[in-house]
Design a protein around this motif. Structure first.
Motif, PDB file in Angstrom:
ATOM      1  N   SER A  89      65.590   1.830 -70.262  1.00 16.07           N
ATOM      2  CA  SER A  89      65.060   1.000 -69.174  1.00 16.07           C
ATOM      3  C   SER A  89      65.352   1.602 -67.805  1.00 16.07           C
ATOM      4  O   SER A  89      64.558   1.429 -66.875  1.00 16.07           O
ATOM      5  CB  SER A  89      65.615  -0.421 -69.253  1.00 16.07           C
ATOM      6  N   LEU A  90      66.469   2.306 -67.652  1.00 16.95           N
ATOM      7  CA  LEU A  90      66.785   2.896 -66.356  1.00 16.95           C
ATOM      8  C   LEU A  90      65.790   3.974 -65.943  1.00 16.95           C
ATOM      9  O   LEU A  90      65.710   4.316 -64.772  1.00 16.95           O
ATOM     10  CB  LEU A  90      68.200   3.470 -66.338  1.00 16.95           C
ATOM     11  N   SER A  91      65.037   4.485 -66.892  1.00 17.34           N
ATOM     12  CA  SER A  91      64.007   5.454 -66.520  1.00 17.34           C
ATOM     13  C   SER A  91      62.787   4.755 -65.919  1.00 17.34           C
ATOM     14  O   SER A  91      61.901   5.414 -65.395  1.00 17.34           O
ATOM     15  CB  SER A  91      63.603   6.296 -67.729  1.00 17.34           C
ATOM     16  N   ARG A  92      62.776   3.409 -65.965  1.00 21.80           N
ATOM     17  CA  ARG A  92      61.628   2.664 -65.454  1.00 21.80           C
ATOM     18  C   ARG A  92      61.967   1.664 -64.345  1.00 21.80           C
ATOM     19  O   ARG A  92      61.076   1.137 -63.710  1.00 21.80           O
ATOM     20  CB  ARG A  92      60.971   1.906 -66.599  1.00 21.80           C
ATOM     21  N   ILE A  93      63.256   1.376 -64.142  1.00 24.80           N
ATOM     22  CA  ILE A  93      63.648   0.403 -63.117  1.00 24.80           C
ATOM     23  C   ILE A  93      64.670   1.017 -62.173  1.00 24.80           C
ATOM     24  O   ILE A  93      65.211   2.090 -62.444  1.00 24.80           O
ATOM     25  CB  ILE A  93      64.231  -0.890 -63.744  1.00 24.80           C
ATOM     26  N   LYS A  94      64.951   0.324 -61.063  1.00 21.06           N
ATOM     27  CA  LYS A  94      65.945   0.789 -60.100  1.00 21.06           C
ATOM     28  C   LYS A  94      67.345   0.588 -60.659  1.00 21.06           C
ATOM     29  O   LYS A  94      67.579  -0.318 -61.462  1.00 21.06           O
ATOM     30  CB  LYS A  94      65.809   0.014 -58.787  1.00 21.06           C
ATOM     31  N   ALA A  95      68.282   1.412 -60.223  1.00 23.86           N
ATOM     32  CA  ALA A  95      69.674   1.295 -60.670  1.00 23.86           C
ATOM     33  C   ALA A  95      70.259  -0.055 -60.273  1.00 23.86           C
ATOM     34  O   ALA A  95      71.029  -0.653 -61.029  1.00 23.86           O
ATOM     35  CB  ALA A  95      70.514   2.436 -60.103  1.00 23.86           C
ATOM     36  N   SER A  96      69.906  -0.555 -59.091  1.00 30.00           N
ATOM     37  CA  SER A  96      70.430  -1.850 -58.647  1.00 30.00           C
ATOM     38  C   SER A  96      69.946  -2.979 -59.547  1.00 30.00           C
ATOM     39  O   SER A  96      70.692  -3.905 -59.862  1.00 30.00           O
ATOM     40  CB  SER A  96      70.031  -2.122 -57.195  1.00 30.00           C
ATOM     41  N   THR A  97      68.707  -2.905 -59.996  1.00 31.84           N
ATOM     42  CA  THR A  97      68.180  -3.922 -60.906  1.00 31.84           C
ATOM     43  C   THR A  97      68.877  -3.826 -62.252  1.00 31.84           C
ATOM     44  O   THR A  97      69.231  -4.845 -62.848  1.00 31.84           O
ATOM     45  CB  THR A  97      66.658  -3.751 -61.078  1.00 31.84           C
ATOM     46  N   GLY A  98      69.113  -2.608 -62.725  1.00 28.73           N
ATOM     47  CA  GLY A  98      69.829  -2.429 -63.986  1.00 28.73           C
ATOM     48  C   GLY A  98      71.238  -2.987 -63.917  1.00 28.73           C
ATOM     49  O   GLY A  98      71.709  -3.648 -64.849  1.00 28.73           O
ATOM     50  N   ALA A  99      71.918  -2.746 -62.813  1.00 29.99           N
ATOM     51  CA  ALA A  99      73.268  -3.277 -62.643  1.00 29.99           C
ATOM     52  C   ALA A  99      73.262  -4.800 -62.624  1.00 29.99           C
ATOM     53  O   ALA A  99      74.138  -5.447 -63.206  1.00 29.99           O
ATOM     54  CB  ALA A  99      73.881  -2.736 -61.353  1.00 29.99           C
ATOM     55  N   ALA A 100      72.253  -5.374 -61.973  1.00 32.29           N
ATOM     56  CA  ALA A 100      72.152  -6.834 -61.919  1.00 32.29           C
ATOM     57  C   ALA A 100      71.893  -7.416 -63.301  1.00 32.29           C
ATOM     58  O   ALA A 100      72.483  -8.436 -63.677  1.00 32.29           O
ATOM     59  CB  ALA A 100      71.046  -7.244 -60.956  1.00 32.29           C
ATOM     60  N   LEU A 101      71.047  -6.773 -64.062  1.00 32.15           N
ATOM     61  CA  LEU A 101      70.752  -7.269 -65.407  1.00 32.15           C
ATOM     62  C   LEU A 101      71.973  -7.167 -66.322  1.00 32.15           C
ATOM     63  O   LEU A 101      72.221  -8.058 -67.128  1.00 32.15           O
ATOM     64  CB  LEU A 101      69.556  -6.523 -65.995  1.00 32.15           C
ATOM     65  N   VAL A 102      72.722  -6.099 -66.190  1.00 30.88           N
ATOM     66  CA  VAL A 102      73.949  -5.975 -66.976  1.00 30.88           C
ATOM     67  C   VAL A 102      74.948  -7.051 -66.549  1.00 30.88           C
ATOM     68  O   VAL A 102      75.700  -7.577 -67.363  1.00 30.88           O
ATOM     69  CB  VAL A 102      74.546  -4.552 -66.834  1.00 30.88           C
ATOM     70  N   GLY A 103      74.909  -7.397 -65.267  1.00 25.63           N
ATOM     71  CA  GLY A 103      75.778  -8.451 -64.759  1.00 25.63           C
ATOM     72  C   GLY A 103      75.479  -9.819 -65.355  1.00 25.63           C
ATOM     73  O   GLY A 103      76.298 -10.731 -65.266  1.00 25.63           O
ATOM     74  N   LEU A 104      74.317  -9.977 -65.964  1.00 24.04           N
ATOM     75  CA  LEU A 104      73.991 -11.231 -66.639  1.00 24.04           C
ATOM     76  C   LEU A 104      74.801 -11.429 -67.917  1.00 24.04           C
ATOM     77  O   LEU A 104      74.916 -12.551 -68.395  1.00 24.04           O
ATOM     78  CB  LEU A 104      72.503 -11.268 -66.997  1.00 24.04           C
ATOM     79  N   GLY A 105      75.354 -10.363 -68.462  1.00 28.87           N
ATOM     80  CA  GLY A 105      76.089 -10.454 -69.722  1.00 28.87           C
ATOM     81  C   GLY A 105      77.171 -11.523 -69.732  1.00 28.87           C
ATOM     82  O   GLY A 105      77.206 -12.369 -70.635  1.00 28.87           O
ATOM     83  N   PRO A 106      78.087 -11.532 -68.765  1.00 31.95           N
ATOM     84  CA  PRO A 106      79.108 -12.579 -68.757  1.00 31.95           C
ATOM     85  C   PRO A 106      78.536 -13.987 -68.587  1.00 31.95           C
ATOM     86  O   PRO A 106      79.064 -14.944 -69.157  1.00 31.95           O
ATOM     87  CB  PRO A 106      79.986 -12.217 -67.552  1.00 31.95           C
ATOM     88  N   LEU A 107      77.454 -14.121 -67.848  1.00 27.98           N
ATOM     89  CA  LEU A 107      76.834 -15.435 -67.681  1.00 27.98           C
ATOM     90  C   LEU A 107      76.250 -15.930 -68.999  1.00 27.98           C
ATOM     91  O   LEU A 107      76.414 -17.095 -69.376  1.00 27.98           O
ATOM     92  CB  LEU A 107      75.745 -15.382 -66.606  1.00 27.98           C
ATOM     93  N   ILE A 108      75.582 -15.039 -69.702  1.00 30.27           N
ATOM     94  CA  ILE A 108      75.023 -15.405 -71.002  1.00 30.27           C
ATOM     95  C   ILE A 108      76.152 -15.726 -71.978  1.00 30.27           C
ATOM     96  O   ILE A 108      76.067 -16.683 -72.757  1.00 30.27           O
ATOM     97  CB  ILE A 108      74.115 -14.279 -71.537  1.00 30.27           C
ATOM     98  N   GLY A 109      77.234 -14.947 -71.910  1.00 30.23           N
ATOM     99  CA  GLY A 109      78.402 -15.221 -72.760  1.00 30.23           C
ATOM    100  C   GLY A 109      79.011 -16.587 -72.482  1.00 30.23           C
ATOM    101  O   GLY A 109      79.427 -17.294 -73.406  1.00 30.23           O
ATOM    102  N   ALA A 110      79.042 -16.987 -71.217  1.00 29.79           N
ATOM    103  CA  ALA A 110      79.587 -18.298 -70.856  1.00 29.79           C
ATOM    104  C   ALA A 110      78.728 -19.423 -71.428  1.00 29.79           C
ATOM    105  O   ALA A 110      79.240 -20.415 -71.948  1.00 29.79           O
ATOM    106  CB  ALA A 110      79.685 -18.425 -69.339  1.00 29.79           C
ATOM    107  N   VAL A 111      77.413 -19.254 -71.342  1.00 30.97           N
ATOM    108  CA  VAL A 111      76.516 -20.281 -71.886  1.00 30.97           C
ATOM    109  C   VAL A 111      76.641 -20.345 -73.408  1.00 30.97           C
ATOM    110  O   VAL A 111      76.728 -21.431 -73.997  1.00 30.97           O
ATOM    111  CB  VAL A 111      75.059 -20.017 -71.457  1.00 30.97           C
ATOM    112  N   LEU A 112      76.668 -19.176 -74.061  1.00 28.82           N
ATOM    113  CA  LEU A 112      76.810 -19.163 -75.519  1.00 28.82           C
ATOM    114  C   LEU A 112      78.161 -19.723 -75.954  1.00 28.82           C
ATOM    115  O   LEU A 112      78.257 -20.400 -76.975  1.00 28.82           O
ATOM    116  CB  LEU A 112      76.611 -17.744 -76.059  1.00 28.82           C
TER     117      LEU A 112
END
Length: 165
Positions: A89-112
């Protein structure tokens, strides 16, 4: 397994880990302009493994032998699959967007965690934190300005043109 004691304060090690983690997105984005994403991922993880071996402590290889099947399953599902998709995916999106999406991991973990752990309760503090986290990721991901700035942001008009071309 015996733990390794360090001579550095834990806050300094944490700061160093944050620095390494935060620069990884830019480093990967830069590297994949010269080599295929999966090759870059392979080199990155190979080097990381070599660097971590001296810090592993005594009994490291015995632990691997004792839990080999679990390590292979988790390694495939978490490390290989997640990073395969991330590097592609990083070959198609900006690094800042990739970092933000990875940052969703803990939020998704909290909901789960809330869904699957009966004793976990969402209180006001958790709800506010979750809303702020989602808002930050949304702001970065949906930005439409140059180089990841917010839409209609004129900050780039004040900078020399070489800074954003």
């Amino acid at each position: 397994m015996k733990l390794v004691k360090y001579r550095f304060p834990s806050w300094l090690l944490a700061l160093f880990a944050c620095l390494l983690w935060s620069t990884a997105f830019v480093g990967v984005k830069y590297s994949i302009t010269f080599a295929p994403p999966l090759f870059v991922a392979g080199i990155r993880f190979f080097l990381a493994g070599l660097i971590l071996i001296p810090f592993a402590g005594e009994g490291y290889f015995k632990e691997i032998q004792g839990h080999f099947k679990l390590i292979v399953i988790v390694g495939f599902l978490q490390t290989f699959s997640v990073y395969l998709l991330f590097f592609l995916s990083l070959s198609r999106i900006k690094a800042s967007t990739g970092a933000a999406l990875v940052g969703l991991g803990p939020l998704i973990g909290a909901v789960l965690g809330h869904v699957f752990i009966k004793t976990d309760k969402f209180n006001r503090k958790k709800i506010i934190s979750f809303i702020l986290g989602i808002s930050g990721v949304t702001l970065v991901s949906l930005s439409g300005g140059k180089n990841g700035s917010l839409p209609n942001n004129n900050v780039y008009s004040k900078l020399p043109s070489w800074r954003y071309k």
